[in-house]
Design a protein around this motif. Structure first.
Motif, PDB file in Angstrom:
ATOM      1  N   ILE A   7      51.219 -25.488 -12.455  1.00 44.37           N
ATOM      2  CA  ILE A   7      50.083 -26.343 -12.131  1.00 44.37           C
ATOM      3  C   ILE A   7      49.856 -26.286 -10.629  1.00 44.37           C
ATOM      4  O   ILE A   7      50.790 -26.482  -9.846  1.00 44.37           O
ATOM      5  CB  ILE A   7      50.338 -27.795 -12.571  1.00 44.37           C
ATOM      6  CG1 ILE A   7      50.648 -27.854 -14.062  1.00 44.37           C
ATOM      7  CG2 ILE A   7      49.138 -28.673 -12.223  1.00 44.37           C
ATOM      8  CD1 ILE A   7      51.180 -29.186 -14.532  1.00 44.37           C
ATOM      9  N   GLU A   8      48.616 -25.992 -10.250  1.00 43.23           N
ATOM     10  CA  GLU A   8      48.238 -25.944  -8.842  1.00 43.23           C
ATOM     11  C   GLU A   8      47.049 -26.865  -8.639  1.00 43.23           C
ATOM     12  O   GLU A   8      46.127 -26.879  -9.450  1.00 43.23           O
ATOM     13  CB  GLU A   8      47.854 -24.522  -8.440  1.00 43.23           C
ATOM     14  CG  GLU A   8      48.983 -23.519  -8.635  1.00 43.23           C
ATOM     15  CD  GLU A   8      48.468 -22.101  -8.641  1.00 43.23           C
ATOM     16  OE1 GLU A   8      48.703 -21.386  -7.661  1.00 43.23           O
ATOM     17  OE2 GLU A   8      47.801 -21.729  -9.635  1.00 43.23           O
ATOM     18  N   ILE A   9      47.088 -27.631  -7.545  1.00 42.16           N
ATOM     19  CA  ILE A   9      45.998 -28.549  -7.257  1.00 42.16           C
ATOM     20  C   ILE A   9      45.644 -28.466  -5.770  1.00 42.16           C
ATOM     21  O   ILE A   9      46.512 -28.565  -4.910  1.00 42.16           O
ATOM     22  CB  ILE A   9      46.347 -29.988  -7.701  1.00 42.16           C
ATOM     23  CG1 ILE A   9      45.223 -30.953  -7.409  1.00 42.16           C
ATOM     24  CG2 ILE A   9      47.657 -30.458  -7.112  1.00 42.16           C
ATOM     25  CD1 ILE A   9      45.393 -32.326  -8.055  1.00 42.16           C
ATOM     26  N   THR A  31      55.222 -31.272 -12.855  1.00 45.40           N
ATOM     27  CA  THR A  31      55.423 -30.810 -11.485  1.00 45.40           C
ATOM     28  C   THR A  31      54.262 -29.893 -11.136  1.00 45.40           C
ATOM     29  O   THR A  31      53.742 -29.167 -11.989  1.00 45.40           O
ATOM     30  CB  THR A  31      56.756 -30.045 -11.328  1.00 45.40           C
ATOM     31  OG1 THR A  31      56.777 -28.960 -12.241  1.00 45.40           O
ATOM     32  CG2 THR A  31      57.941 -30.960 -11.593  1.00 45.40           C
ATOM     33  N   TYR A  32      53.840 -29.961  -9.891  1.00 39.40           N
ATOM     34  CA  TYR A  32      52.689 -29.170  -9.456  1.00 39.40           C
ATOM     35  C   TYR A  32      52.853 -28.772  -8.005  1.00 39.40           C
ATOM     36  O   TYR A  32      53.615 -29.380  -7.258  1.00 39.40           O
ATOM     37  CB  TYR A  32      51.387 -29.956  -9.644  1.00 39.40           C
ATOM     38  CG  TYR A  32      51.388 -31.336  -9.035  1.00 39.40           C
ATOM     39  CD1 TYR A  32      51.019 -31.532  -7.701  1.00 39.40           C
ATOM     40  CD2 TYR A  32      51.767 -32.440  -9.771  1.00 39.40           C
ATOM     41  CE1 TYR A  32      51.034 -32.801  -7.137  1.00 39.40           C
ATOM     42  CE2 TYR A  32      51.784 -33.712  -9.221  1.00 39.40           C
ATOM     43  CZ  TYR A  32      51.413 -33.883  -7.900  1.00 39.40           C
ATOM     44  OH  TYR A  32      51.431 -35.136  -7.338  1.00 39.40           O
ATOM     45  N   GLU A  33      52.131 -27.742  -7.645  1.00 42.64           N
ATOM     46  CA  GLU A  33      52.086 -27.291  -6.264  1.00 42.64           C
ATOM     47  C   GLU A  33      50.756 -27.750  -5.689  1.00 42.64           C
ATOM     48  O   GLU A  33      49.703 -27.498  -6.268  1.00 42.64           O
ATOM     49  CB  GLU A  33      52.213 -25.766  -6.199  1.00 42.64           C
ATOM     50  CG  GLU A  33      52.403 -25.243  -4.807  1.00 42.64           C
ATOM     51  CD  GLU A  33      52.770 -23.769  -4.763  1.00 42.64           C
ATOM     52  OE1 GLU A  33      52.984 -23.269  -3.661  1.00 42.64           O
ATOM     53  OE2 GLU A  33      52.825 -23.120  -5.831  1.00 42.64           O
ATOM     54  N   GLU A  34      50.833 -28.444  -4.568  1.00 44.04           N
ATOM     55  CA  GLU A  34      49.632 -28.994  -3.940  1.00 44.04           C
ATOM     56  C   GLU A  34      49.290 -28.205  -2.689  1.00 44.04           C
ATOM     57  O   GLU A  34      50.162 -27.893  -1.884  1.00 44.04           O
ATOM     58  CB  GLU A  34      49.875 -30.463  -3.577  1.00 44.04           C
ATOM     59  CG  GLU A  34      48.686 -31.124  -2.931  1.00 44.04           C
ATOM     60  CD  GLU A  34      48.917 -32.596  -2.626  1.00 44.04           C
ATOM     61  OE1 GLU A  34      47.989 -33.217  -2.104  1.00 44.04           O
ATOM     62  OE2 GLU A  34      50.013 -33.118  -2.910  1.00 44.04           O
ATOM     63  N   PHE A  35      48.000 -27.891  -2.555  1.00 41.03           N
ATOM     64  CA  PHE A  35      47.500 -27.188  -1.371  1.00 41.03           C
ATOM     65  C   PHE A  35      46.476 -28.084  -0.685  1.00 41.03           C
ATOM     66  O   PHE A  35      45.450 -28.406  -1.271  1.00 41.03           O
ATOM     67  CB  PHE A  35      46.847 -25.857  -1.754  1.00 41.03           C
ATOM     68  CG  PHE A  35      47.754 -24.941  -2.533  1.00 41.03           C
ATOM     69  CD1 PHE A  35      48.854 -24.357  -1.943  1.00 41.03           C
ATOM     70  CD2 PHE A  35      47.498 -24.684  -3.863  1.00 41.03           C
ATOM     71  CE1 PHE A  35      49.693 -23.513  -2.665  1.00 41.03           C
ATOM     72  CE2 PHE A  35      48.327 -23.841  -4.599  1.00 41.03           C
ATOM     73  CZ  PHE A  35      49.421 -23.254  -3.993  1.00 41.03           C
ATOM     74  N   VAL A  57      37.003 -31.044  -4.294  1.00 43.62           N
ATOM     75  CA  VAL A  57      38.399 -31.270  -4.620  1.00 43.62           C
ATOM     76  C   VAL A  57      38.518 -32.572  -5.400  1.00 43.62           C
ATOM     77  O   VAL A  57      37.630 -33.426  -5.286  1.00 43.62           O
ATOM     78  CB  VAL A  57      39.281 -31.337  -3.344  1.00 43.62           C
ATOM     79  CG1 VAL A  57      39.365 -29.993  -2.677  1.00 43.62           C
ATOM     80  CG2 VAL A  57      38.801 -32.398  -2.379  1.00 43.62           C
ATOM     81  N   PRO A  58      39.531 -32.688  -6.222  1.00 40.79           N
ATOM     82  CA  PRO A  58      40.560 -31.692  -6.444  1.00 40.79           C
ATOM     83  C   PRO A  58      40.044 -30.548  -7.298  1.00 40.79           C
ATOM     84  O   PRO A  58      39.088 -30.707  -8.042  1.00 40.79           O
ATOM     85  CB  PRO A  58      41.640 -32.461  -7.196  1.00 40.79           C
ATOM     86  CG  PRO A  58      40.886 -33.490  -7.964  1.00 40.79           C
ATOM     87  CD  PRO A  58      39.750 -33.885  -7.055  1.00 40.79           C
ATOM     88  N   SER A  59      40.671 -29.424  -7.122  1.00 37.01           N
ATOM     89  CA  SER A  59      40.404 -28.263  -7.960  1.00 37.01           C
ATOM     90  C   SER A  59      41.747 -27.929  -8.609  1.00 37.01           C
ATOM     91  O   SER A  59      42.717 -27.631  -7.914  1.00 37.01           O
ATOM     92  CB  SER A  59      39.882 -27.108  -7.113  1.00 37.01           C
ATOM     93  OG  SER A  59      39.344 -26.094  -7.915  1.00 37.01           O
ATOM     94  N   ILE A  60      41.793 -28.031  -9.930  1.00 39.54           N
ATOM     95  CA  ILE A  60      43.061 -27.983 -10.652  1.00 39.54           C
ATOM     96  C   ILE A  60      43.148 -26.739 -11.532  1.00 39.54           C
ATOM     97  O   ILE A  60      42.205 -26.424 -12.267  1.00 39.54           O
ATOM     98  CB  ILE A  60      43.215 -29.251 -11.528  1.00 39.54           C
ATOM     99  CG1 ILE A  60      43.052 -30.504 -10.669  1.00 39.54           C
ATOM    100  CG2 ILE A  60      44.556 -29.242 -12.264  1.00 39.54           C
ATOM    101  CD1 ILE A  60      42.713 -31.749 -11.455  1.00 39.54           C
ATOM    102  N   PHE A  61      44.295 -26.072 -11.449  1.00 42.51           N
ATOM    103  CA  PHE A  61      44.565 -24.879 -12.244  1.00 42.51           C
ATOM    104  C   PHE A  61      45.844 -25.096 -13.044  1.00 42.51           C
ATOM    105  O   PHE A  61      46.833 -25.592 -12.508  1.00 42.51           O
ATOM    106  CB  PHE A  61      44.755 -23.655 -11.339  1.00 42.51           C
ATOM    107  CG  PHE A  61      43.518 -23.259 -10.587  1.00 42.51           C
ATOM    108  CD1 PHE A  61      42.699 -22.246 -11.060  1.00 42.51           C
ATOM    109  CD2 PHE A  61      43.169 -23.904  -9.408  1.00 42.51           C
ATOM    110  CE1 PHE A  61      41.553 -21.881 -10.364  1.00 42.51           C
ATOM    111  CE2 PHE A  61      42.023 -23.548  -8.702  1.00 42.51           C
ATOM    112  CZ  PHE A  61      41.215 -22.536  -9.187  1.00 42.51           C
ATOM    113  N   ILE A  62      45.808 -24.736 -14.318  1.00 42.56           N
ATOM    114  CA  ILE A  62      47.004 -24.772 -15.165  1.00 42.56           C
ATOM    115  C   ILE A  62      47.215 -23.367 -15.704  1.00 42.56           C
ATOM    116  O   ILE A  62      46.350 -22.816 -16.376  1.00 42.56           O
ATOM    117  CB  ILE A  62      46.864 -25.791 -16.310  1.00 42.56           C
ATOM    118  CG1 ILE A  62      46.700 -27.209 -15.738  1.00 42.56           C
ATOM    119  CG2 ILE A  62      48.096 -25.719 -17.233  1.00 42.56           C
ATOM    120  CD1 ILE A  62      46.509 -28.293 -16.779  1.00 42.56           C
TER     121      ILE A  62
END
Length: 88
Positions: A7-9, A31-35, A57-62
């Motif tokens: 998961i990236e946000i 758990t996710y990685e935040e940028f 934002v947020p722009s969320i990728f799974i």
């Protein structure tokens, strides 16, 4: 530990929608990685390249798939689809 999705946000400082999206993920134990793209830069460009029609934002990728923003993720939760996406 079970296989969990990546998961990236992408977020900005002070963004209430970003906070809401992260709170939902936190409530799920995800758990996710935040940028942080508050100041633009390479990560903002990366976000725009990955989801050219989503500039907020947020722009969320799974698992590399763009699911949208906070409202989109809330809609997935409301429809019961988010749990399945997080339990891959």
């Amino acid at each position: 530990m079970p296989n969990t999705p990546k998961i990236e946000i992408y977020t900005k400082w002070g963004c209430p929608y970003c906070y809401r999206a992260k709170a939902l993920l936190d409530s799920k134990g995800a758990t996710y990685e935040e940028f942080d793209v508050t100041m633009g830069g390479p990560k903002k460009a990366e976000m725009m390249e990955r989801a050219p029609h989503h500039s907020t934002v947020p722009s969320i990728f799974i698992d590399g798939a763009h699911i949208g923003g906070s409202d989109d993720m809330a809609a997935l939760e409301a429809s019961g689809k988010l749990d399945a996406m997080l339990a891959l």
